[in-house]
Design a protein around this motif. Structure first.
Motif, PDB file in Angstrom:
ATOM      1  N   ARG A  23       0.330  -1.030  -0.011  1.00 23.20           N
ATOM      2  CA  ARG A  23       0.382   0.041  -0.206  1.00 23.20           C
ATOM      3  C   ARG A  23       1.056   1.148   0.302  1.00 23.20           C
ATOM      4  O   ARG A  23       2.042   1.153   0.487  1.00 23.20           O
ATOM      5  CB  ARG A  23      -0.589   0.099   1.121  1.00 23.20           C
ATOM      6  CG  ARG A  23      -1.724   1.044   1.001  1.00 23.20           C
ATOM      7  CD  ARG A  23      -3.036   0.755   2.424  1.00 23.20           C
ATOM      8  NE  ARG A  23      -3.385  -0.753   2.306  1.00 23.20           N
ATOM      9  CZ  ARG A  23      -4.466  -0.395   2.017  1.00 23.20           C
ATOM     10  NH1 ARG A  23      -5.101   0.385   1.754  1.00 23.20           N
ATOM     11  NH2 ARG A  23      -5.219  -1.922   2.160  1.00 23.20           N
ATOM     12  N   THR A  24       0.474   2.072  -0.176  1.00 23.16           N
ATOM     13  CA  THR A  24       1.421   3.289  -1.029  1.00 23.16           C
ATOM     14  C   THR A  24       0.869   4.162   0.682  1.00 23.16           C
ATOM     15  O   THR A  24       0.298   4.127   1.803  1.00 23.16           O
ATOM     16  CB  THR A  24       0.545   4.516  -1.748  1.00 23.16           C
ATOM     17  OG1 THR A  24      -0.972   4.448  -1.129  1.00 23.16           O
ATOM     18  CG2 THR A  24       0.516   4.014  -3.147  1.00 23.16           C
ATOM     19  N   GLY A  27      -2.439   5.648   2.387  1.00 21.33           N
ATOM     20  CA  GLY A  27      -2.698   5.290   1.483  1.00 21.33           C
ATOM     21  C   GLY A  27      -3.306   6.050   0.441  1.00 21.33           C
ATOM     22  O   GLY A  27      -4.578   6.700   0.122  1.00 21.33           O
ATOM     23  N   GLU A  28      -2.829   7.584   0.592  1.00 18.07           N
ATOM     24  CA  GLU A  28      -2.759   9.041   0.455  1.00 18.07           C
ATOM     25  C   GLU A  28      -2.656   9.150  -1.394  1.00 18.07           C
ATOM     26  O   GLU A  28      -3.682  10.097  -1.765  1.00 18.07           O
ATOM     27  CB  GLU A  28      -2.154   9.892   0.598  1.00 18.07           C
ATOM     28  CG  GLU A  28      -2.166   9.786   2.628  1.00 18.07           C
ATOM     29  CD  GLU A  28      -0.840  10.904   3.118  1.00 18.07           C
ATOM     30  OE1 GLU A  28      -0.350  11.239   2.778  1.00 18.07           O
ATOM     31  OE2 GLU A  28      -1.460  11.170   4.659  1.00 18.07           O
ATOM     32  N   ASN A  62      -4.321   3.096  -4.413  1.00 16.70           N
ATOM     33  CA  ASN A  62      -3.088   2.830  -3.239  1.00 16.70           C
ATOM     34  C   ASN A  62      -2.418   1.459  -3.135  1.00 16.70           C
ATOM     35  O   ASN A  62      -2.239   1.544  -1.989  1.00 16.70           O
ATOM     36  CB  ASN A  62      -4.247   3.890  -2.074  1.00 16.70           C
ATOM     37  CG  ASN A  62      -5.127   3.225  -1.556  1.00 16.70           C
ATOM     38  OD1 ASN A  62      -5.443   2.439  -1.592  1.00 16.70           O
ATOM     39  ND2 ASN A  62      -5.509   4.032  -0.792  1.00 16.70           N
ATOM     40  N   HIS A  63      -2.664   1.131  -3.840  1.00 14.08           N
ATOM     41  CA  HIS A  63      -1.973  -0.534  -3.579  1.00 14.08           C
ATOM     42  C   HIS A  63      -2.465  -1.386  -5.052  1.00 14.08           C
ATOM     43  O   HIS A  63      -3.896  -1.114  -5.542  1.00 14.08           O
ATOM     44  CB  HIS A  63      -2.769  -1.382  -1.857  1.00 14.08           C
ATOM     45  CG  HIS A  63      -3.836  -1.751  -1.725  1.00 14.08           C
ATOM     46  ND1 HIS A  63      -5.402  -1.025  -1.714  1.00 14.08           N
ATOM     47  CD2 HIS A  63      -4.902  -2.812  -1.747  1.00 14.08           C
ATOM     48  CE1 HIS A  63      -6.102  -1.820  -2.080  1.00 14.08           C
ATOM     49  NE2 HIS A  63      -5.911  -2.741  -2.325  1.00 14.08           N
ATOM     50  N   TRP A 161       5.776   3.909  -0.505  1.00 15.35           N
ATOM     51  CA  TRP A 161       5.402   2.656  -0.397  1.00 15.35           C
ATOM     52  C   TRP A 161       5.179   2.428   0.642  1.00 15.35           C
ATOM     53  O   TRP A 161       6.405   3.242   1.658  1.00 15.35           O
ATOM     54  CB  TRP A 161       5.859   1.264  -0.809  1.00 15.35           C
ATOM     55  CG  TRP A 161       5.792   1.988  -2.438  1.00 15.35           C
ATOM     56  CD1 TRP A 161       6.928   1.539  -3.198  1.00 15.35           C
ATOM     57  CD2 TRP A 161       4.999   1.695  -2.937  1.00 15.35           C
ATOM     58  NE1 TRP A 161       6.073   1.731  -4.874  1.00 15.35           N
ATOM     59  CE2 TRP A 161       5.118   1.292  -4.452  1.00 15.35           C
ATOM     60  CE3 TRP A 161       2.944   0.929  -2.388  1.00 15.35           C
ATOM     61  CZ2 TRP A 161       3.927   1.135  -5.940  1.00 15.35           C
ATOM     62  CZ3 TRP A 161       2.679   0.119  -4.020  1.00 15.35           C
ATOM     63  CH2 TRP A 161       2.631   0.999  -5.300  1.00 15.35           C
TER      64      TRP A 161
END
Length: 174
Positions: A23-24, A27-28, A62-63, A161
């Motif tokens: 995931r980034t 999550g942004e 975002n992932h 990440w």
């Protein structure tokens, strides 16, 4: 001393399958369709290079999720054995590297051997092969390569990440 990743198959099976996710940060960051396509291309190119088989994948805003099959390293590396093994390795490296770089590498290996440093040439080749059939190195390189592209495209700097990555061994009966 040889170290192996916990994601390198060592048992009786020919390969192991993992559910991988990453995931980034926070999550942004939200990927658009162009960015998802770029990530997909990086994943598939790195998979071809590293010997990892992507069974299926899902790219979200975002992932991402991958179902990745990791072959037994010893079996997969057999393709580079024998008298023409180094030539096959150089051909395989073309997946990621330019002809110019491979020319420099080939010249370096010839020079080492001409100077009686065959062991150094072999270590150089082994260092290249170390990147094959290792889920940790595969995901690390996917994330690094995509991050560089994404940050350049977006004019941003820093980590893209969150965390390393998560993975779960997929086990079945039989």
């Amino acid at each position: 001393m040889q170290f192996s990743s916990p994601f390198t198959p060592r048992g009786a099976l020919e390969s192991y399958c993992y559910h991988v996710m990453s995931r980034t940060c926070g999550g942004e960051v939200l990927f658009d369709e162009v960015e998802k396509e770029a990530l997909r291309r990086v994943i598939w190119r790195m998979a071809e290079f590293s010997g990892i088989k992507v069974v299926t994948y899902c790219l979200m805003k975002n992932h991402f999720h991958l179902l990745a099959e990791v072959p037994r390293r010893e079996m997969w590396l057999q393709r580079f054995e024998g008298p023409d093994g180094e030539a096959k390795l150089m051909e395989h490296l073309r997946i990621l590297y330019s002809r110019t770089y491979l020319g420099f590498l080939s010249d370096e290996l010839k020079d080492l051997r001409a100077r009686g440093m065959t062991m150094l040439a072999e270590r150089r080749n082994e260092g290249l092969k170390k990147r094959f059939c290792d889920l940790s190195l595969f995901v690390k390189e996917v994330k690094e390569r995509f991050s560089r592209w994404f940050n350049k495209r977006s004019g941003r700097k820093g980590t893209l990440w969150m965390d390393r990555f998560k993975s779960v061994l997929v086990e079945g009966k039989g």
